[in-house]
Design a protein around this motif. Structure first.
Motif, PDB file in Angstrom:
ATOM      1  N   ALA B  22       1.126  -0.926  -0.525  1.00  0.00           N
ATOM      2  CA  ALA B  22       0.404   0.221   0.129  1.00  0.00           C
ATOM      3  C   ALA B  22       0.570   1.262  -0.112  1.00  0.00           C
ATOM      4  O   ALA B  22       0.196   1.782  -0.663  1.00  0.00           O
ATOM      5  CB  ALA B  22      -0.706   0.015   1.326  1.00  0.00           C
ATOM      6  N   LYS B  23       1.991   1.366   0.829  1.00  0.00           N
ATOM      7  CA  LYS B  23       2.344   2.848   1.069  1.00  0.00           C
ATOM      8  C   LYS B  23       3.379   2.641  -0.055  1.00  0.00           C
ATOM      9  O   LYS B  23       3.388   3.413  -0.764  1.00  0.00           O
ATOM     10  CB  LYS B  23       4.088   1.992   1.967  1.00  0.00           C
ATOM     11  CG  LYS B  23       4.574   3.304   2.207  1.00  0.00           C
ATOM     12  CD  LYS B  23       4.223   4.851   2.412  1.00  0.00           C
ATOM     13  CE  LYS B  23       3.615   4.587   4.219  1.00  0.00           C
ATOM     14  NZ  LYS B  23       3.383   5.361   4.372  1.00  0.00           N
ATOM     15  N   VAL B  24       3.825   1.605  -1.211  1.00  0.00           N
ATOM     16  CA  VAL B  24       4.269   2.022  -2.679  1.00  0.00           C
ATOM     17  C   VAL B  24       3.613   2.770  -3.478  1.00  0.00           C
ATOM     18  O   VAL B  24       3.655   3.658  -4.110  1.00  0.00           O
ATOM     19  CB  VAL B  24       4.869   0.634  -3.058  1.00  0.00           C
ATOM     20  CG1 VAL B  24       5.186   0.310  -4.619  1.00  0.00           C
ATOM     21  CG2 VAL B  24       5.667  -0.305  -2.912  1.00  0.00           C
ATOM     22  N   TRP B  25       2.284   1.647  -3.609  1.00  0.00           N
ATOM     23  CA  TRP B  25       0.865   2.968  -4.568  1.00  0.00           C
ATOM     24  C   TRP B  25       0.633   4.329  -4.344  1.00  0.00           C
ATOM     25  O   TRP B  25       0.878   5.619  -4.433  1.00  0.00           O
ATOM     26  CB  TRP B  25       0.297   2.324  -4.510  1.00  0.00           C
ATOM     27  CG  TRP B  25       0.412   0.856  -5.883  1.00  0.00           C
ATOM     28  CD1 TRP B  25       0.583  -0.265  -5.451  1.00  0.00           C
ATOM     29  CD2 TRP B  25       0.008   1.160  -7.411  1.00  0.00           C
ATOM     30  NE1 TRP B  25       1.354  -1.133  -6.416  1.00  0.00           N
ATOM     31  CE2 TRP B  25       1.294   0.407  -7.717  1.00  0.00           C
ATOM     32  CE3 TRP B  25       0.804   2.278  -7.751  1.00  0.00           C
ATOM     33  CZ2 TRP B  25       1.636  -0.452  -8.927  1.00  0.00           C
ATOM     34  CZ3 TRP B  25       0.560   1.822  -9.105  1.00  0.00           C
ATOM     35  CH2 TRP B  25       0.946   0.650  -9.760  1.00  0.00           C
ATOM     36  N   GLU B  26       1.135   4.725  -2.567  1.00  0.00           N
ATOM     37  CA  GLU B  26       0.609   5.788  -1.863  1.00  0.00           C
ATOM     38  C   GLU B  26       1.775   6.943  -2.201  1.00  0.00           C
ATOM     39  O   GLU B  26       1.039   7.734  -2.546  1.00  0.00           O
ATOM     40  CB  GLU B  26       0.101   5.601  -0.520  1.00  0.00           C
ATOM     41  CG  GLU B  26       0.570   7.065   0.466  1.00  0.00           C
ATOM     42  CD  GLU B  26       0.692   6.458   1.914  1.00  0.00           C
ATOM     43  OE1 GLU B  26       0.542   5.407   2.187  1.00  0.00           O
ATOM     44  OE2 GLU B  26       1.442   7.652   2.578  1.00  0.00           O
ATOM     45  N   ARG B  27       3.198   6.401  -2.396  1.00  0.00           N
ATOM     46  CA  ARG B  27       4.378   6.886  -2.259  1.00  0.00           C
ATOM     47  C   ARG B  27       4.361   7.960  -3.829  1.00  0.00           C
ATOM     48  O   ARG B  27       4.936   8.302  -4.488  1.00  0.00           O
ATOM     49  CB  ARG B  27       5.449   6.923  -2.046  1.00  0.00           C
ATOM     50  CG  ARG B  27       5.549   6.158  -0.649  1.00  0.00           C
ATOM     51  CD  ARG B  27       5.112   7.725  -0.401  1.00  0.00           C
ATOM     52  NE  ARG B  27       6.400   8.654   0.164  1.00  0.00           N
ATOM     53  CZ  ARG B  27       6.742   9.403   1.053  1.00  0.00           C
ATOM     54  NH1 ARG B  27       5.367   9.572   1.682  1.00  0.00           N
ATOM     55  NH2 ARG B  27       7.478  10.838   0.772  1.00  0.00           N
ATOM     56  N   LEU B  28       3.676   6.812  -4.773  1.00  0.00           N
ATOM     57  CA  LEU B  28       3.493   6.783  -6.115  1.00  0.00           C
ATOM     58  C   LEU B  28       2.993   8.151  -6.303  1.00  0.00           C
ATOM     59  O   LEU B  28       2.277   9.189  -7.454  1.00  0.00           O
ATOM     60  CB  LEU B  28       3.836   5.547  -7.193  1.00  0.00           C
ATOM     61  CG  LEU B  28       4.765   4.601  -7.053  1.00  0.00           C
ATOM     62  CD1 LEU B  28       4.345   3.449  -8.027  1.00  0.00           C
ATOM     63  CD2 LEU B  28       6.090   4.701  -7.831  1.00  0.00           C
ATOM     64  N   ALA B  62      -0.930   6.946 -11.808  1.00  0.00           N
ATOM     65  CA  ALA B  62      -0.445   5.811 -11.007  1.00  0.00           C
ATOM     66  C   ALA B  62      -1.206   5.044 -10.960  1.00  0.00           C
ATOM     67  O   ALA B  62      -1.923   5.126  -9.580  1.00  0.00           O
ATOM     68  CB  ALA B  62       0.688   5.708  -9.901  1.00  0.00           C
ATOM     69  N   ASP B  63      -1.629   3.816 -10.827  1.00  0.00           N
ATOM     70  CA  ASP B  63      -2.915   3.233 -11.138  1.00  0.00           C
ATOM     71  C   ASP B  63      -2.943   1.632  -9.940  1.00  0.00           C
ATOM     72  O   ASP B  63      -2.753   0.828 -10.453  1.00  0.00           O
ATOM     73  CB  ASP B  63      -3.815   3.650 -12.165  1.00  0.00           C
ATOM     74  CG  ASP B  63      -5.348   2.313 -11.968  1.00  0.00           C
ATOM     75  OD1 ASP B  63      -5.283   1.505 -10.531  1.00  0.00           O
ATOM     76  OD2 ASP B  63      -6.316   2.810 -12.942  1.00  0.00           O
ATOM     77  N   ARG B  64      -3.607   1.812  -8.780  1.00  0.00           N
ATOM     78  CA  ARG B  64      -2.892   0.473  -8.085  1.00  0.00           C
ATOM     79  C   ARG B  64      -3.712  -0.673  -8.345  1.00  0.00           C
ATOM     80  O   ARG B  64      -3.165  -1.649  -8.357  1.00  0.00           O
ATOM     81  CB  ARG B  64      -2.970   0.912  -6.657  1.00  0.00           C
ATOM     82  CG  ARG B  64      -2.559  -0.882  -5.907  1.00  0.00           C
ATOM     83  CD  ARG B  64      -3.044  -0.300  -4.407  1.00  0.00           C
ATOM     84  NE  ARG B  64      -3.238  -1.749  -3.605  1.00  0.00           N
ATOM     85  CZ  ARG B  64      -3.256  -2.027  -2.531  1.00  0.00           C
ATOM     86  NH1 ARG B  64      -3.070  -0.273  -1.559  1.00  0.00           N
ATOM     87  NH2 ARG B  64      -2.905  -2.893  -1.959  1.00  0.00           N
ATOM     88  N   ALA B  65      -5.402  -0.066  -8.402  1.00  0.00           N
ATOM     89  CA  ALA B  65      -6.552  -0.989  -8.774  1.00  0.00           C
ATOM     90  C   ALA B  65      -5.601  -2.041 -10.445  1.00  0.00           C
ATOM     91  O   ALA B  65      -5.811  -3.022 -10.320  1.00  0.00           O
ATOM     92  CB  ALA B  65      -7.157  -0.374  -9.217  1.00  0.00           C
ATOM     93  N   ALA B  66      -5.127  -1.396 -11.039  1.00  0.00           N
ATOM     94  CA  ALA B  66      -4.833  -1.336 -12.503  1.00  0.00           C
ATOM     95  C   ALA B  66      -3.062  -2.008 -12.594  1.00  0.00           C
ATOM     96  O   ALA B  66      -3.137  -2.949 -13.698  1.00  0.00           O
ATOM     97  CB  ALA B  66      -5.394  -0.651 -13.385  1.00  0.00           C
ATOM     98  N   GLU B 165       6.019  -6.914 -11.671  1.00  0.00           N
ATOM     99  CA  GLU B 165       6.989  -7.108 -10.803  1.00  0.00           C
ATOM    100  C   GLU B 165       7.432  -5.663  -9.984  1.00  0.00           C
ATOM    101  O   GLU B 165       7.503  -4.682 -10.359  1.00  0.00           O
ATOM    102  CB  GLU B 165       7.816  -7.839 -10.700  1.00  0.00           C
ATOM    103  CG  GLU B 165       8.163  -8.882 -10.970  1.00  0.00           C
ATOM    104  CD  GLU B 165       8.970 -10.551 -11.218  1.00  0.00           C
ATOM    105  OE1 GLU B 165       9.053 -10.979 -11.176  1.00  0.00           O
ATOM    106  OE2 GLU B 165       9.676  -9.955 -11.138  1.00  0.00           O
ATOM    107  N   ILE B 166       6.779  -5.761  -8.477  1.00  0.00           N
ATOM    108  CA  ILE B 166       7.261  -5.037  -7.738  1.00  0.00           C
ATOM    109  C   ILE B 166       8.491  -4.818  -7.314  1.00  0.00           C
ATOM    110  O   ILE B 166       7.592  -5.809  -5.752  1.00  0.00           O
ATOM    111  CB  ILE B 166       5.796  -3.670  -6.666  1.00  0.00           C
ATOM    112  CG1 ILE B 166       5.233  -3.364  -7.777  1.00  0.00           C
ATOM    113  CG2 ILE B 166       7.004  -2.620  -6.038  1.00  0.00           C
ATOM    114  CD1 ILE B 166       4.138  -2.795  -7.284  1.00  0.00           C
TER     115      ILE B 166
END
Lengths: 194, 194
Positions: B22-28, B62-66, B165-166
């Protein structure tokens, strides 16, 4: 406002190819000596079997006369395996203070064992924790606590980058300035469209 | 001092895989919305005929869902030619404030023409100067003044990255924490040795 300034007011060193080339190495050298300088932590790009890889590294040497840069590494890391399979690499620095992007294209040699003894002696104990650890980097583990940081002298290696090309872009004002410097022509350099 | 703190005190979000993901996508996402955030200017690595290439880009979505990210580009730039020849790319962010390194491995689709009309309308005039210019990026020129910044709507393109991949590393305290999240397993994630 920037349009009213005489050319080279904010970036006098970027008015000529020689000045830009010198600035690139000056900023790289600053990264070696100042842990807070932008060039201390460049991004190293390599090629793995799956595609390009990019990660932060620490810059340890920048030698303009030889056209070489150095990075320390855990020999168990993926980048070492990647560079042994394909020595081509890129080193990227964005130096915000001088609005300069530096892109080095280079071939990297992996040094280890006796070749790196002298450098090992210069590394403080806390820094040595970056070389070693069980299991080695990238191994799947059940929980992040399942990793032991150990110092392993034999895992310390050096990535010696022989720079072939420098692509430098100055973004501070328009027009942006971009130049390419090549070892093959003695680093004379030429301007490129930005 | 850090050894005396309970686990996860400074980085509670890094105690579990879900929190780190979650933090990765929040920062993106922060990078998309805040021009001064670290993730606003990641490094994009690609593969050219000569080897790996790395350059700074601007993160625009930056779209976490997709599991998607977006970068705008001049279609005349080398990275577009490189990605059309080999769509594999890496996007790298070092987010100092949270001591988080994010490495996205992705496949990139180049969008142009009608596909990007909507996005073009959202770009202010000053920003449009990044798309166009004569001669095109990378062309040798006699002097840096021999370049005209022109707005060329047809040169505006979008790099749509489909993340596969992340690889996330948290460096703030020891032990460092590293995890791999893969689209193939629904981003469940697993810990890796740092």
């Amino acid at each position: 406002m920037s349009a009213d300034r005489p050319d080279g007011d904010r970036f006098p060193w970027a008015a000529e190819l020689d000045g830009l080339h010198a600035k690139v190495w000056e900023r790289l050298a600053r990264g070696v000596h100042d842990a807070r300088a932008a060039a201390r932590h460049p991004v190293l790009a390599t090629i793995s079997a799956a595609g390009p890889e990019a990660r932060t590294v620490g810059l340890r040497r920048a030698d303009r006369a030889a056209g070489e840069v150095e990075v320390h590494t855990d020999l168990g890391s993926d980048k070492v395996a990647e560079l042994r399979a394909d020595p081509r690499a890129a080193l990227h620095v964005w130096d915000r203070k001088v609005q300069l992007q530096v892109r080095l294209r280079m071939k990297v040699e992996v040094l280890s064992g006796r070749e790196v003894e002298e450098r090992w002696r210069g590394i403080p104990q806390e820094g040595r924790l970056n070389y070693g650890g069980e299991p080695p980097p990238g191994t799947p583990i059940g929980h992040w606590r399942d990793h032991e940081a150990t110092v392993a002298r034999e895992r310390f290696g050096v990535l010696l980058g022989r720079v072939e090309e420098i692509d430098a872009v100055v973004l501070g004002e328009r027009p942006h300035r971009r130049a390419l410097f090549r070892r093959a022509d003695g680093w004379a350099g030429r301007w490129l469209a930005p």
